[in-house]
Design a protein around this motif. Sequence first.
Motif, PDB file in Angstrom:
ATOM      1  N   HIS A 147      14.635   5.928  21.038  1.00 47.99           N
ATOM      2  CA  HIS A 147      14.285   7.009  20.395  1.00 47.99           C
ATOM      3  C   HIS A 147      13.059   6.816  19.612  1.00 47.99           C
ATOM      4  O   HIS A 147      11.725   7.723  19.633  1.00 47.99           O
ATOM      5  N   LYS A 148      13.120   5.909  18.461  1.00 49.81           N
ATOM      6  CA  LYS A 148      11.982   5.808  17.442  1.00 49.81           C
ATOM      7  C   LYS A 148      10.647   5.130  18.314  1.00 49.81           C
ATOM      8  O   LYS A 148       9.786   5.882  17.980  1.00 49.81           O
ATOM      9  N   ALA A 149      10.665   4.655  19.279  1.00 47.46           N
ATOM     10  CA  ALA A 149       9.626   4.013  19.931  1.00 47.46           C
ATOM     11  C   ALA A 149       8.793   4.896  21.158  1.00 47.46           C
ATOM     12  O   ALA A 149       7.692   5.022  21.193  1.00 47.46           O
ATOM     13  N   GLU A 150       9.654   5.884  21.751  1.00 46.70           N
ATOM     14  CA  GLU A 150       9.198   6.549  22.700  1.00 46.70           C
ATOM     15  C   GLU A 150       9.472   8.271  22.724  1.00 46.70           C
ATOM     16  O   GLU A 150       8.812   8.776  23.426  1.00 46.70           O
ATOM     17  N   TYR A 151      10.454   8.335  21.984  1.00 47.11           N
ATOM     18  CA  TYR A 151      10.923   9.939  21.970  1.00 47.11           C
ATOM     19  C   TYR A 151      11.183  10.284  20.726  1.00 47.11           C
ATOM     20  O   TYR A 151      12.087  11.182  20.443  1.00 47.11           O
ATOM     21  N   ALA A 152      10.263  10.098  19.587  1.00 45.73           N
ATOM     22  CA  ALA A 152      10.353  10.779  18.405  1.00 45.73           C
ATOM     23  C   ALA A 152      10.312  12.290  18.399  1.00 45.73           C
ATOM     24  O   ALA A 152      10.917  12.894  17.142  1.00 45.73           O
ATOM     25  N   ASP A 153       9.620  12.961  19.459  1.00 43.39           N
ATOM     26  CA  ASP A 153       9.812  14.458  19.426  1.00 43.39           C
ATOM     27  C   ASP A 153      11.128  15.085  19.550  1.00 43.39           C
ATOM     28  O   ASP A 153      11.310  16.332  19.862  1.00 43.39           O
ATOM     29  N   VAL A 154      12.137  14.122  20.125  1.00 44.42           N
ATOM     30  CA  VAL A 154      13.182  14.629  20.531  1.00 44.42           C
ATOM     31  C   VAL A 154      14.400  14.471  19.532  1.00 44.42           C
ATOM     32  O   VAL A 154      14.406  13.286  18.901  1.00 44.42           O
ATOM     33  N   GLU A 155      15.234  15.239  19.101  1.00 46.79           N
ATOM     34  CA  GLU A 155      16.166  14.914  18.256  1.00 46.79           C
ATOM     35  C   GLU A 155      17.387  14.180  18.575  1.00 46.79           C
ATOM     36  O   GLU A 155      17.734  14.314  19.760  1.00 46.79           O
ATOM     37  N   LEU A 156      17.686  13.098  17.757  1.00 44.74           N
ATOM     38  CA  LEU A 156      18.839  12.246  18.432  1.00 44.74           C
ATOM     39  C   LEU A 156      19.930  12.503  17.280  1.00 44.74           C
ATOM     40  O   LEU A 156      19.749  12.202  16.124  1.00 44.74           O
ATOM     41  N   GLU A 157      21.235  12.512  17.932  1.00 43.03           N
ATOM     42  CA  GLU A 157      22.582  12.749  17.153  1.00 43.03           C
ATOM     43  C   GLU A 157      23.288  11.479  17.795  1.00 43.03           C
ATOM     44  O   GLU A 157      23.589  11.567  18.965  1.00 43.03           O
ATOM     45  N   ASN A 158      24.041  10.893  16.859  1.00 41.82           N
ATOM     46  CA  ASN A 158      25.160   9.971  17.271  1.00 41.82           C
ATOM     47  C   ASN A 158      26.440  10.550  16.732  1.00 41.82           C
ATOM     48  O   ASN A 158      26.618  11.118  15.771  1.00 41.82           O
ATOM     49  N   MET A 159      27.165  10.399  17.816  1.00 35.52           N
ATOM     50  CA  MET A 159      28.533  10.654  17.458  1.00 35.52           C
ATOM     51  C   MET A 159      29.633   9.790  18.252  1.00 35.52           C
ATOM     52  O   MET A 159      29.197   9.282  19.058  1.00 35.52           O
ATOM     53  N   TYR A 160      30.590   9.807  17.485  1.00 32.27           N
ATOM     54  CA  TYR A 160      31.752   8.938  17.962  1.00 32.27           C
ATOM     55  C   TYR A 160      32.676   9.423  18.917  1.00 32.27           C
ATOM     56  O   TYR A 160      32.613  10.844  18.895  1.00 32.27           O
ATOM     57  N   ALA A 161      33.049   8.714  19.904  1.00 32.07           N
ATOM     58  CA  ALA A 161      33.643   9.270  21.025  1.00 32.07           C
ATOM     59  C   ALA A 161      34.875  10.139  20.595  1.00 32.07           C
ATOM     60  O   ALA A 161      35.194  11.276  21.228  1.00 32.07           O
ATOM     61  N   ASP A 162      35.760   9.563  19.492  1.00 32.82           N
ATOM     62  CA  ASP A 162      36.599  10.367  19.285  1.00 32.82           C
ATOM     63  C   ASP A 162      36.527  11.880  18.507  1.00 32.82           C
ATOM     64  O   ASP A 162      37.271  12.656  18.733  1.00 32.82           O
ATOM     65  N   ASN A 163      35.434  11.779  17.810  1.00 33.07           N
ATOM     66  CA  ASN A 163      35.007  13.055  17.303  1.00 33.07           C
ATOM     67  C   ASN A 163      34.480  13.986  18.409  1.00 33.07           C
ATOM     68  O   ASN A 163      34.663  15.195  18.539  1.00 33.07           O
ATOM     69  N   CYS A 164      33.931  13.584  19.601  1.00 33.57           N
ATOM     70  CA  CYS A 164      33.493  14.320  20.609  1.00 33.57           C
ATOM     71  C   CYS A 164      34.555  14.853  21.190  1.00 33.57           C
ATOM     72  O   CYS A 164      34.404  15.936  21.814  1.00 33.57           O
ATOM     73  N   ALA A 165      35.787  14.182  21.426  1.00 35.13           N
ATOM     74  CA  ALA A 165      37.068  14.822  22.100  1.00 35.13           C
ATOM     75  C   ALA A 165      37.773  16.069  21.336  1.00 35.13           C
ATOM     76  O   ALA A 165      38.480  16.556  21.884  1.00 35.13           O
ATOM     77  N   MET A 166      37.388  15.902  20.127  1.00 37.51           N
ATOM     78  CA  MET A 166      38.176  16.878  19.409  1.00 37.51           C
ATOM     79  C   MET A 166      37.586  18.479  19.539  1.00 37.51           C
ATOM     80  O   MET A 166      36.626  18.945  19.652  1.00 37.51           O
TER      81      MET A 166
END
Length: 95
Positions: free
Chosen positions: A76-95
Amino acid sequence: MAQKKPSRAIKLFGTEVPDGKRRGFDTDVYHEDEIARVARVAFDLARQRRRKVTSVEKANVMQSGRLWRAVVGEIHKAEYADVELENMYADNCAM
């Protein structure tokens, strides 16, 4: 003639489990190149859409998840800084 004791082993998913006790075992193996390939596909698709990627993993409990998060962040940092990146734990995603 002595009788054989019946085995307490049970079959679970094709594997004999000793003494009839259940057990859980998880293994994930990811290589950096595999993660980078998947990340680039996601970022390329995001550039054609809403310019956002949500990376879902289990970095809170699994080494492979920590590697996944690190590699995606580097791409993300090196090649796609123009795209927003969000990190999420799988457990939270399943809720």
